[in-house]
Design a protein around this motif. Sequence first.
Motif, mmCIF file in Angstrom:
data_model
loop_
_atom_site.group_PDB
_atom_site.id
_atom_site.type_symbol
_atom_site.label_atom_id
_atom_site.label_comp_id
_atom_site.label_asym_id
_atom_site.label_seq_id
_atom_site.Cartn_x
_atom_site.Cartn_y
_atom_site.Cartn_z
ATOM 1 N N CYS A 138 -2.094 8.798 4.246
ATOM 2 C CA CYS A 138 -1.704 8.589 2.856
ATOM 3 C C CYS A 138 -2.101 7.182 2.382
ATOM 4 O O CYS A 138 -2.567 6.992 1.256
ATOM 5 N N MET A 139 -1.883 6.208 3.270
ATOM 6 C CA MET A 139 -2.210 4.834 2.887
ATOM 7 C C MET A 139 -3.701 4.689 2.653
ATOM 8 O O MET A 139 -4.139 4.034 1.711
ATOM 9 N N ASN A 140 -4.506 5.353 3.519
ATOM 10 C CA ASN A 140 -5.952 5.312 3.335
ATOM 11 C C ASN A 140 -6.385 5.965 2.029
ATOM 12 O O ASN A 140 -7.425 5.635 1.470
ATOM 13 N N LEU A 141 -5.571 6.925 1.583
ATOM 14 C CA LEU A 141 -5.878 7.573 0.310
ATOM 15 C C LEU A 141 -5.286 6.793 -0.865
ATOM 16 O O LEU A 141 -5.290 7.254 -1.997
ATOM 17 N N GLY A 142 -4.706 5.648 -0.571
ATOM 18 C CA GLY A 142 -4.257 4.759 -1.636
ATOM 19 C C GLY A 142 -2.819 4.955 -2.089
ATOM 20 O O GLY A 142 -2.461 4.523 -3.185
ATOM 21 N N ALA A 143 -1.989 5.603 -1.259
ATOM 22 C CA ALA A 143 -0.573 5.681 -1.627
ATOM 23 C C ALA A 143 -0.007 4.262 -1.626
ATOM 24 O O ALA A 143 -0.284 3.476 -0.729
ATOM 25 N N VAL A 144 0.785 3.918 -2.675
ATOM 26 C CA VAL A 144 1.249 2.531 -2.792
ATOM 27 C C VAL A 144 2.585 2.288 -2.113
ATOM 28 O O VAL A 144 3.005 1.144 -1.937
ATOM 29 N N GLY A 145 3.291 3.373 -1.755
ATOM 30 C CA GLY A 145 4.583 3.148 -1.124
ATOM 31 C C GLY A 145 5.167 4.435 -0.554
ATOM 32 O O GLY A 145 4.687 5.535 -0.833
ATOM 33 N N PHE A 146 6.185 4.274 0.273
ATOM 34 C CA PHE A 146 6.850 5.419 0.893
ATOM 35 C C PHE A 146 8.351 5.303 0.695
ATOM 36 O O PHE A 146 8.912 4.226 0.870
ATOM 37 N N VAL A 147 8.983 6.394 0.288
ATOM 38 C CA VAL A 147 10.442 6.400 0.146
ATOM 39 C C VAL A 147 10.976 7.549 0.977
ATOM 40 O O VAL A 147 10.454 8.669 0.929
ATOM 41 N N ASN A 148 12.007 7.247 1.775
ATOM 42 C CA ASN A 148 12.614 8.284 2.602
ATOM 43 C C ASN A 148 13.635 9.093 1.812
ATOM 44 O O ASN A 148 14.343 8.563 0.970
ATOM 45 N N LYS A 149 13.687 10.399 2.114
ATOM 46 C CA LYS A 149 14.773 11.211 1.584
ATOM 47 C C LYS A 149 15.918 11.106 2.584
ATOM 48 O O LYS A 149 15.662 10.982 3.765
ATOM 49 N N PRO A 150 17.176 11.226 2.235
ATOM 50 C CA PRO A 150 17.690 11.442 0.882
ATOM 51 C C PRO A 150 17.516 10.229 -0.044
ATOM 52 O O PRO A 150 17.665 9.099 0.415
ATOM 53 N N VAL A 151 17.223 10.529 -1.310
ATOM 54 C CA VAL A 151 17.004 9.472 -2.270
ATOM 55 C C VAL A 151 18.351 8.961 -2.779
ATOM 56 O O VAL A 151 18.867 9.405 -3.792
ATOM 57 N N LYS A 152 18.956 8.061 -2.016
ATOM 58 C CA LYS A 152 20.200 7.425 -2.437
ATOM 59 C C LYS A 152 20.352 6.112 -1.676
ATOM 60 O O LYS A 152 19.587 5.841 -0.748
ATOM 61 N N GLY A 153 21.308 5.301 -2.107
ATOM 62 C CA GLY A 153 21.545 4.029 -1.431
ATOM 63 C C GLY A 153 20.296 3.159 -1.423
ATOM 64 O O GLY A 153 19.628 3.015 -2.451
#
Lengths: 668, 121
Positions: free
Chosen positions: B91-106
């Motif tokens: 994903c990073m090589n494809l230019g993803a700028v960031g990663f967020v883990n689920k669950p989306v809270k806290g």
Amino acid sequence: MAEEFELDQEILVEFIKETLEELDGLDPKFIALEKNPKDMEVLNAIFRTMHSIKGSSAFFNLNHIRNFAHKLEFLLDDLRKGARTATKDIINVLLRGKDRLDHMLNRLASGDMEVTHTPDEAALLKQVENILASKEEAAKEIKPHQVFLEIDKLRLDLATDGLIDKEPVERLLEQIERLREAVLGPEARPSGEAAPPLGKMLIQQGLISEEDVEEALTKQKKLGEILVEEGKVTPEAVERAASDQRQQAREIAEAKKKKEPTPIAGLKKTMRIEEEKIDSFMDVVGELIINAEVFNYLQKKLEGGMDIEKSVMEFKNANVDFSELIFNLQKGLAEVRKVSIKGIFQKLPRMVRDLAEAIGKKADIEIRGEDLLLDKSLFEQLESPLNHIIRNAVDHGLEAPDVRQAAGKNPMGRVEVIAEETKGEFVIRIRDDGKGMDAAKLRAKAVEKGVITAAQADTMPDKEAYKLIFAPGFSTAEKVTDVSGRGVGMDVVMTTLKENKGKVDISTTLGKGTEFTLSLPLSNTLITISGLVVAVGKEKYIVPMEWIRESIHPSRQQVSSVKTKGEIVQIRDHIYPLIRLHEVFGVTPKHKHPWNSVVMVIDREGLQCCLMVDEIIEETQVVLKDLGKMFHHIPGILGGAILGDGNVGLVVNIEGLLRTDARSYADH
Amino acid sequence: MARVLIIDDSGFQRSVIRMMLQKDGHETIEAPTGTEGIAAARTKSPQVILLDLLMPDMTGVEVLKTLRAENNTTPVVVVTADIQETTRKECMNLGAVGFVNKPVKGDNLAHLLKLVKLYSA
């Protein structure tokens, strides 16, 4: 804080709905996987679902759901990677795991916020963990009885494919049996199953009957009685303990009642509707608004007293438009209320699979027509009768594999479920290739159970005798085995169908199989009837047009009284029994004699009579309204309808009326 | 604030993220499949894309590849549960700028909101 809570509540509802829906779709996928363990597409779909349940439940700290889904996800991942094959045992665990998740979600929906596992959930989780831990072991260690179990499965497959009676195969199997005895000892049974209970074995050997066993079981003593007899305790002590036991049971029950959690709000009955369908309504509503404007304009014109004749014409046109629009609206609404029967049908393969396995049968199910749509309320009511008939087909219709084989049939039994739409009816056929039904046996059993009298049995045609299985109190077996049971018997089929004006037909051939045909009238929620509004005394009734052949004012000479048949009317060279509608409904008529009244000649489907009313008022189109359960048992009433003048009229059920009046059959 | 495209097959997940973003004053567009997500990325010109990886019709990685192949340079944040290291690198090589883990809270939620703010400015 409060706002946060509401927010949470809203998405919690969404989570529950989405997850329950996803779980619903899993059963057919598991079954598909069992048939083809290497189907990556199916495997990935199941994995994705489990993964998403795990992720979503974590959002609410629902750790019991999260852990459970996580473990199943691990197992599925092993299958995906090919580290493990989806054997029947693993499919069983996955299916039960899905059921447990379903329970947890339903507990949550009922407001139970406890995040712990019930004992059976914990046990299943342990089982999954054991499977996961047994990674290498399974491949290395050979367990002889496991190997023989696999051989037994292969044997069944061979039988299914008709390969078992080939001579070399037979000899090979013989040798395997010798090997089994040598390895596992002489008591190892070829089927690998547990031995049947003593009673069953004695019955099989023809030494005693089923009744003997039942009687013996009722004679079995209670623990307390035995202890008293042996002098270990006094009868008083037993009675005290028993009374304490009852008291405690009551307290537990009450405590349970008090703790009853409140269901989560927002989980109301909902249905998904495509936007397109709703949009089509807007067009009709738009035209209705224009239509209303025309009426406004006409009202003003009429109030001014201008051009009355022309206004009446315009009014008529507007009225026709209005009726048409309302009709379109009605049709559209009926369309919107329809849902795909896939919702019921997709649960069937799992049901048949589990049931067949529980009772040692082999069954395959074929489903056709699952893309048909059906009104939502009908859909909901249909589920239970359909399940009952299918369970019945597997449980009582299909024979055991060895019996089938002996009869020259494929050991794998077949159940077909076919849905189709014909002539305004929705039809579901359930066909099995089992042993068929024996009318004589059914009659005898019904007499024995007191469902019908011996005299009734003598005159009962076979087609009616088959329907005895739907009579309340006919089948007791179903309540004892937990197979077809679940608290309701086959009588639920009849009740549900009757309530929806449907019917069931059975055709069967001994040794070949049985076919049940359930038919329901379509557009059950909104039925329009064209009929004649008639007056009887102060009441108004609607007689459906399709039944009326003609209406006449009979002369005094046409009406006479015959001893055996009561009053009759002669029209040309035909004689019709006379039915006075005022007598049927117990109202006072305007005219006492038929020759002063109007008589409607009914002649259809072999049912004939003359129906006497005071007068015919007008022809009308009405929407039939269900008057509720209380009226379902009155044979002469189909339902109610709002008449043009705003009053309610009863719609006469000619068929029901005549079928309960023996005289109308007389001439046929 | 920002116009954010949420690509996730789970209606529940979309709701969670939508509510949080709207509370923070962002505008949201939703797509339940990879295909619809790509279409929305082309026509609705979002400033940030939030992308799930496991979807029925195509994976998030495939969505990323498609977008990059058409020279779409909208910043993409991958939102997913337990991502594998190889996938993360891809994903990073494809230019993803960031990663967020689920669950989306806290902390995860705070991280997501920070990323959205950063890349929509």
